[in-house]
Design a protein around this motif. Structure first.
Motif, mmCIF file in Angstrom:
data_model
loop_
_atom_site.group_PDB
_atom_site.id
_atom_site.type_symbol
_atom_site.label_atom_id
_atom_site.label_comp_id
_atom_site.label_asym_id
_atom_site.label_seq_id
_atom_site.Cartn_x
_atom_site.Cartn_y
_atom_site.Cartn_z
ATOM 1 N N THR A 49 0.836 -1.194 0.000
ATOM 2 C CA THR A 49 0.000 0.000 0.000
ATOM 3 C C THR A 49 0.873 1.247 0.000
ATOM 4 O O THR A 49 1.571 1.529 0.976
ATOM 5 N N ILE A 50 0.852 1.982 -1.106
ATOM 6 C CA ILE A 50 1.670 3.190 -1.236
ATOM 7 C C ILE A 50 0.957 4.168 -2.161
ATOM 8 O O ILE A 50 0.278 3.757 -3.111
ATOM 9 N N ASP A 51 1.089 5.448 -1.881
ATOM 10 C CA ASP A 51 0.469 6.491 -2.693
ATOM 11 C C ASP A 51 1.393 6.820 -3.867
ATOM 12 O O ASP A 51 2.331 7.602 -3.734
ATOM 13 N N THR A 52 1.130 6.221 -5.012
ATOM 14 C CA THR A 52 2.012 6.404 -6.168
ATOM 15 C C THR A 52 1.900 7.796 -6.782
ATOM 16 O O THR A 52 2.800 8.220 -7.512
ATOM 17 N N GLN A 53 0.828 8.511 -6.500
ATOM 18 C CA GLN A 53 0.665 9.852 -7.070
ATOM 19 C C GLN A 53 1.688 10.830 -6.504
ATOM 20 O O GLN A 53 1.954 11.869 -7.109
ATOM 21 N N ARG A 54 2.252 10.508 -5.362
ATOM 22 C CA ARG A 54 3.268 11.370 -4.748
ATOM 23 C C ARG A 54 4.650 11.158 -5.359
ATOM 24 O O ARG A 54 5.563 11.949 -5.129
ATOM 25 N N ILE A 55 4.825 10.068 -6.102
ATOM 26 C CA ILE A 55 6.163 9.652 -6.522
ATOM 27 C C ILE A 55 6.465 10.119 -7.943
ATOM 28 O O ILE A 55 5.673 9.915 -8.866
ATOM 29 N N HIS A 56 7.611 10.741 -8.107
ATOM 30 C CA HIS A 56 8.070 11.218 -9.409
ATOM 31 C C HIS A 56 9.455 10.635 -9.678
ATOM 32 O O HIS A 56 10.277 10.525 -8.770
ATOM 33 N N VAL A 57 9.701 10.252 -10.921
ATOM 34 C CA VAL A 57 10.987 9.668 -11.299
ATOM 35 C C VAL A 57 11.727 10.631 -12.213
ATOM 36 O O VAL A 57 11.140 11.181 -13.151
ATOM 37 N N ARG A 58 13.001 10.822 -11.930
ATOM 38 C CA ARG A 58 13.829 11.694 -12.762
ATOM 39 C C ARG A 58 15.131 11.004 -13.117
ATOM 40 O O ARG A 58 15.729 10.324 -12.281
ATOM 41 N N GLU A 59 15.547 11.193 -14.342
ATOM 42 C CA GLU A 59 16.861 10.723 -14.765
ATOM 43 C C GLU A 59 17.833 11.881 -14.599
ATOM 44 O O GLU A 59 17.599 12.976 -15.112
ATOM 45 N N SER A 60 18.908 11.648 -13.859
ATOM 46 C CA SER A 60 19.856 12.703 -13.532
ATOM 47 C C SER A 60 21.274 12.242 -13.838
ATOM 48 O O SER A 60 21.524 11.051 -14.036
ATOM 49 N N THR A 61 22.187 13.186 -13.874
ATOM 50 C CA THR A 61 23.616 12.875 -13.955
ATOM 51 C C THR A 61 24.298 13.687 -12.867
ATOM 52 O O THR A 61 24.730 14.815 -13.084
ATOM 53 N N MET A 62 24.350 13.108 -11.687
ATOM 54 C CA MET A 62 24.920 13.786 -10.526
ATOM 55 C C MET A 62 26.336 13.284 -10.284
ATOM 56 O O MET A 62 26.619 12.101 -10.463
ATOM 57 N N ASN A 63 27.184 14.159 -9.855
ATOM 58 C CA ASN A 63 28.588 13.807 -9.652
ATOM 59 C C ASN A 63 28.776 13.109 -8.305
ATOM 60 O O ASN A 63 29.391 13.634 -7.383
ATOM 61 N N ASN A 64 28.212 11.933 -8.182
ATOM 62 C CA ASN A 64 28.397 11.100 -6.995
ATOM 63 C C ASN A 64 28.124 9.652 -7.389
ATOM 64 O O ASN A 64 27.554 9.389 -8.455
ATOM 65 N N PRO A 65 28.525 8.697 -6.569
ATOM 66 C CA PRO A 65 28.438 7.288 -6.968
ATOM 67 C C PRO A 65 27.116 6.601 -6.655
ATOM 68 O O PRO A 65 27.030 5.380 -6.743
ATOM 69 N N SER A 66 26.083 7.342 -6.296
ATOM 70 C CA SER A 66 24.808 6.722 -5.947
ATOM 71 C C SER A 66 23.978 6.448 -7.197
ATOM 72 O O SER A 66 23.581 7.390 -7.882
ATOM 73 N N PRO A 67 23.690 5.192 -7.513
ATOM 74 C CA PRO A 67 22.859 4.909 -8.689
ATOM 75 C C PRO A 67 21.424 5.412 -8.530
ATOM 76 O O PRO A 67 20.802 5.844 -9.492
ATOM 77 N N PHE A 68 20.907 5.339 -7.296
ATOM 78 C CA PHE A 68 19.535 5.768 -7.023
ATOM 79 C C PHE A 68 19.534 6.653 -5.787
ATOM 80 O O PHE A 68 20.234 6.376 -4.812
ATOM 81 N N LEU A 69 18.737 7.717 -5.833
ATOM 82 C CA LEU A 69 18.599 8.617 -4.696
ATOM 83 C C LEU A 69 17.134 8.978 -4.535
ATOM 84 O O LEU A 69 16.420 9.145 -5.525
ATOM 85 N N THR A 70 16.702 9.112 -3.300
ATOM 86 C CA THR A 70 15.338 9.569 -3.053
ATOM 87 C C THR A 70 15.378 10.892 -2.302
ATOM 88 O O THR A 70 16.204 11.091 -1.416
ATOM 89 N N ASN A 71 14.481 11.769 -2.679
ATOM 90 C CA ASN A 71 14.323 13.056 -2.002
ATOM 91 C C ASN A 71 12.844 13.184 -1.683
ATOM 92 O O ASN A 71 12.036 13.431 -2.575
ATOM 93 N N SER A 72 12.489 12.961 -0.429
ATOM 94 C CA SER A 72 11.071 12.857 -0.093
ATOM 95 C C SER A 72 10.639 13.897 0.917
ATOM 96 O O SER A 72 11.414 14.343 1.762
#
Length: 229
Positions: free
Chosen positions: A57-80
């Motif tokens: 059970t999760i509210d998918t309307q709150r979730i947005h996906v972005r493709e980024s090129t950030m200068n750090n080694p994290s493949p995935f990041l969440t900002n909530s």
């Protein structure tokens, strides 16, 4: 409309919490000679989100996906936050090397299961930013384990690993042991360097099942059998 991500990452932001695990992998094991594995695009991640929402059970309307090129080694990041949760797929070369190392389990065909785990891990952070979820879940998990978490970082990382593993067990059970051993090994290896992200003591079948039942829908289907992977 959401503002574009800021280049600076503050220590109080959920993004910072995600950097530490992947940084440990990068500085500990990954070098410039590590191959770069392809990361999923935003369309693939949106499919992952919809599949996760069929199980938990999760509210998918709150979730947005972005493709980024950030200068750090994290493949995935969440900002909530309360209003929205942004999941970044970082296409930086170092992030692809870290992802390659994480996938290197020695088991051919396991990549979709690792993506399922990682997606569920990140989406658990989104889930915890929904109103009232963090306090309730933290109290329940502490009572189950009989411990007090060091802080909210330690709690969320532990819960995210548990939900990620529970999700794999449901949708791709044939690869559960592979993913479980890989995650537990990484968490154990970096426990001294990164104690806030050390979930290793909680990673057992009873606690995985407990985390699963906290958020699981009653009409769960096995997505792998449904041909969605």
């Amino acid at each position: 409309m959401l503002n574009p991500p800021k280049p600076a990452v503050h220590k109080t932001s959920p993004e910072f919490l995600e950097h530490v695990m992947w940084n440990g992998l990068f500085f500990g094991l990954v070098s410039l000679f590590t191959p770069q594995a392809s990361l999923p695009d935003t369309a693939a991640m949106k499919v992952e989100i919809e599949q996760f929402a069929q199980v938990y059970t999760i509210d998918t309307q709150r979730i947005h996906v972005r493709e980024s090129t950030m200068n750090n080694p994290s493949p995935f990041l969440t900002n909530s936050g309360i209003k929205a949760c942004v999941l970044h797929v970082n296409q930086h070369a170092d992030a692809k090397r870290v992802w390659s190392h994480f996938l290197d389990s020695g088991h051919e065909g396991a990549e979709p299961a690792f993506l399922a785990f990682t997606s569920a891990h990140e989406l658990t952070h989104c889930l915890m930013s929904e109103k009232g979820k963090r306090v309730t879940a933290k109290q329940a998990l502490q009572e189950h384990l009989g411990i007090q978490f060091k802080n909210n970082v330690h709690f969320e990382e532990t819960l995210a690993d548990l939900v990620g593993l529970a999700y794999v067990q449901k949708v791709m059970p044939e690869y559960f042991e592979v993913v479980y051993r890989r995650v537990k090994s990484i968490r154990t290896d970096f426990s001294n360097r990164d104690p806030e992200h050390d979930s290793s003591r909680a990673l057992n079948t009873h606690t995985i099942a407990f985390a699963d039942q906290m958020f699981s829908k009653t009409d769960t289907i096995r997505l792998a059998d449904a041909g969605t992977r």
